[in-house]
Every structure is written in structure tokens, then in C-alpha cells.
Design an enzyme around this catalytic site. Structure first.
Site, mmCIF file in Angstrom:
data_model
loop_
_atom_site.group_PDB
_atom_site.id
_atom_site.type_symbol
_atom_site.label_atom_id
_atom_site.label_comp_id
_atom_site.label_asym_id
_atom_site.label_seq_id
_atom_site.Cartn_x
_atom_site.Cartn_y
_atom_site.Cartn_z
ATOM 1 C CE LYS A 43 -3.101 -2.293 3.263
ATOM 2 N NZ LYS A 43 -3.611 -2.188 4.643
ATOM 3 C CG ASP A 103 14.234 -2.372 5.485
ATOM 4 O OD1 ASP A 103 15.304 -1.900 5.873
ATOM 5 O OD2 ASP A 103 13.512 -3.084 6.213
ATOM 6 N N GLY A 105 15.794 -4.742 0.359
ATOM 7 C CA GLY A 105 15.852 -4.861 -1.103
ATOM 8 C C GLY A 105 15.142 -6.094 -1.630
ATOM 9 C CB THR A 107 9.886 -5.756 -1.418
ATOM 10 O OG1 THR A 107 9.718 -6.223 -0.075
ATOM 11 C CG2 THR A 107 8.530 -5.538 -2.061
ATOM 12 C CE LYS A 131 13.932 1.848 7.085
ATOM 13 N NZ LYS A 131 13.326 0.850 7.990
ATOM 14 C CG ASP A 159 2.098 0.848 7.582
ATOM 15 O OD1 ASP A 159 2.969 0.578 6.723
ATOM 16 O OD2 ASP A 159 1.541 -0.029 8.272
HETATM 17 P P1 IMP Z 1 12.403 -4.744 1.863
HETATM 18 O O1 IMP Z 1 13.121 -5.128 3.114
HETATM 19 O O2 IMP Z 1 13.271 -3.830 0.991
HETATM 20 O O3 IMP Z 1 11.903 -5.927 1.127
HETATM 21 O O4 IMP Z 1 11.163 -3.870 2.289
HETATM 22 C C1 IMP Z 1 10.022 -4.518 2.705
HETATM 23 C C2 IMP Z 1 8.878 -3.605 2.992
HETATM 24 O O5 IMP Z 1 8.941 -3.297 4.374
HETATM 25 C C3 IMP Z 1 8.809 -2.260 2.315
HETATM 26 O O6 IMP Z 1 8.240 -2.283 1.028
HETATM 27 C C4 IMP Z 1 7.896 -1.526 3.274
HETATM 28 O O7 IMP Z 1 6.542 -1.842 3.006
HETATM 29 C C5 IMP Z 1 8.303 -2.097 4.602
HETATM 30 N N1 IMP Z 1 9.225 -1.204 5.336
HETATM 31 C C6 IMP Z 1 10.547 -1.351 5.519
HETATM 32 N N2 IMP Z 1 11.055 -0.360 6.270
HETATM 33 C C7 IMP Z 1 10.003 0.445 6.564
HETATM 34 C C8 IMP Z 1 9.872 1.671 7.315
HETATM 35 O O8 IMP Z 1 10.822 2.245 7.859
HETATM 36 N N3 IMP Z 1 8.623 2.190 7.397
HETATM 37 C C9 IMP Z 1 7.532 1.608 6.816
HETATM 38 N N4 IMP Z 1 7.610 0.490 6.086
HETATM 39 C C10 IMP Z 1 8.830 -0.097 5.964
#
Ligand code: IMP
Ligand code: MG
Length: 178
Positions: A43, A103, A105, A107, A131, A159
Site C-alpha cells: 500500500k 529496506d 531490497g 521486495t 535505507k 505506516d
Molecule cells: P524490503 O526489506 O526492501 O523488502 O522492504 C520490505 C517492505 O517493508 C517495504 O516495502 C515496506 O513496506 C516495509 N518497510 C521497511 N522499512 C520500513 C519503514 O521504515 N517504514 C515503513 N515500512 C517499511
């Protein structure tokens, strides 16, 4: 974590300025290439996508995709699940994935692999915040809003347990000890 007002990390003005710059870049990069398909990742990207798309002067269409990380929020297992797919056929289309945050990566890595397999004419990525210290998988970002430290951010679509999504700025949730 409390319900108090999150501290500002990136102000509303800074966000709007950057969204403006990014949209100008996208306008120039995709000029004359036909209709660009924006794929917003639900979302979290909905507000960023709404602002970005309204600044685009090139023809574009809007699609959404939804994914979820296995486990609890913030878990780094790396397993990603598709919850909702795009409606359009992406074969031969120019596609731009619009994501709220990078975060670990995982996703974005999952999404780019999934969408590349559909043979688009091109696949680019646009991410509002990254990040820097948390990235585990190297995924190419074509358009980046901001690099931020390793803190949990909310607002502008992001969120914490469904709270604070509609804050106009990107903030950091205060911990109970603050
Ligand atoms: P990934 O770790 O790059 O796969 O990120 C996973 C998902 O975690 C992101 O698409 C966000 O939906 C969520 N996420 C990671 N860090 C944050 C944050 O600091 N605030 C809100 N959502 C986050
Ligand atoms: Mg997300």
C-alpha cells in the site's frame, strides 16, 4: 512506540521539491516512447504515486501490485509473496515500478524479477526512500528520492502498524523512552 507526533526526517517541502525533480527526469527520459505504465506497490506507494503521476506530462497509465513479506513487519527473511497482480499485459510496454521504500531490497528484487519475466520493452524503478545501511540485495534504482539512516519511517504513505500513512511528511516514530 507511542502515538505522539513523529519527528520530521524529510519535510513536506523537501518531498515536493524532489517529486518535482524526479517527474521532470521521467518526463524527459520517456518522451516520445509511448504510454509509460506506472506500477505502484501497495500500500505504501499510493501517495507517492499519486503525486508523481500528476506531475507527469508524458502519457502514462496506472497499475497496482501488492506483495507481502513473510513473517512480521520488519522481518528480514527475504521471502516475498504476491498478493495482487497488475491487470495489464506488460509485454512490449515501458514499465516503471514505483515503491515507497527500499529496506533490505528483497521486495524490489522479487518485483523486478517477476515483471522482467513478462518481457516489457523496459523496466525501471523509482523509490522514494532507501535505507542505505540495511540493503542486502543490490537492486538497481533508476529514480531515488532520498537516502535515509536505519530508522523506522512513517508518513507520505508509509505506516507503522497501519498508523501515520497520511502524514504529509516523512517522520520517525518516537520510542517510548523518548
Ligand atoms: P524490503 O526489506 O526492501 O523488502 O522492504 C520490505 C517492505 O517493508 C517495504 O516495502 C515496506 O513496506 C516495509 N518497510 C521497511 N522499512 C520500513 C519503514 O521504515 N517504514 C515503513 N515500512 C517499511
Ligand atoms: Mg512497500
Amino acid at each position: 512506540m507511542t502515538d505522539s507526533k513523529p519527528n520530521t526526517l524529510v519535510s513536506e517541502e523537501e518531498i515536493h521539491k524532489r517529486v518535482d525533480e524526479i517527474s521532470r527526469q521521467i518526463n524527459s527520459d520517456f518522451e516520445g516512447k509511448g504510454t509509460l505504465v506506472l506500477v505502484g506497490v501497495l500500500k505504501g506507494a499510493f501517495i507517492f504515486l499519486a503525486d508523481l503521476s500528476r506531475k507527469l506530462t508524458i502519457p502514462h497509465s496506472i497499475e497496482f501490485i501488492a506483495v507481502s513479506s513473510y513473517g512480521t513487519q520488519g522481518a528480514d527473511s527475504g521471502a516475498v509473496r504476491l498478493l495482487m497482480d497488475v491487470r495489464e499485459d506488460l509485454v512490449g510496454r515501458h514499465v516503471l515500478v514505483v515503491e515507497d521504500i527500499l529496506d533490505t531490497g528483497h521486495t524490489l528484487d522479487y518485483l523486478t524479477t517477476l515483471l522482467k519475466a513478462r518481457n516489457p520493452a523496459s523496466l525501471s524503478t523509482c523509490v522514494l526512500v532507501r535505507k542505505t545501511d540495511r540493503v542486502q540485495v543490490n537492486v538497481h534504482i533508476d529514480y531515488l528520492g532520498f537516502d535515509i539512516p536505519d530508522v523506522w519511517v512513517v508518513g507520505y504513505g508509509l505506516d507503522f502498524a497501519e498508523k501515520h500513512r497520511t502524514l504529509p511528511y516523512i517522520g520517525v516514530v518516537k520510542s517510548d523512552s523518548d
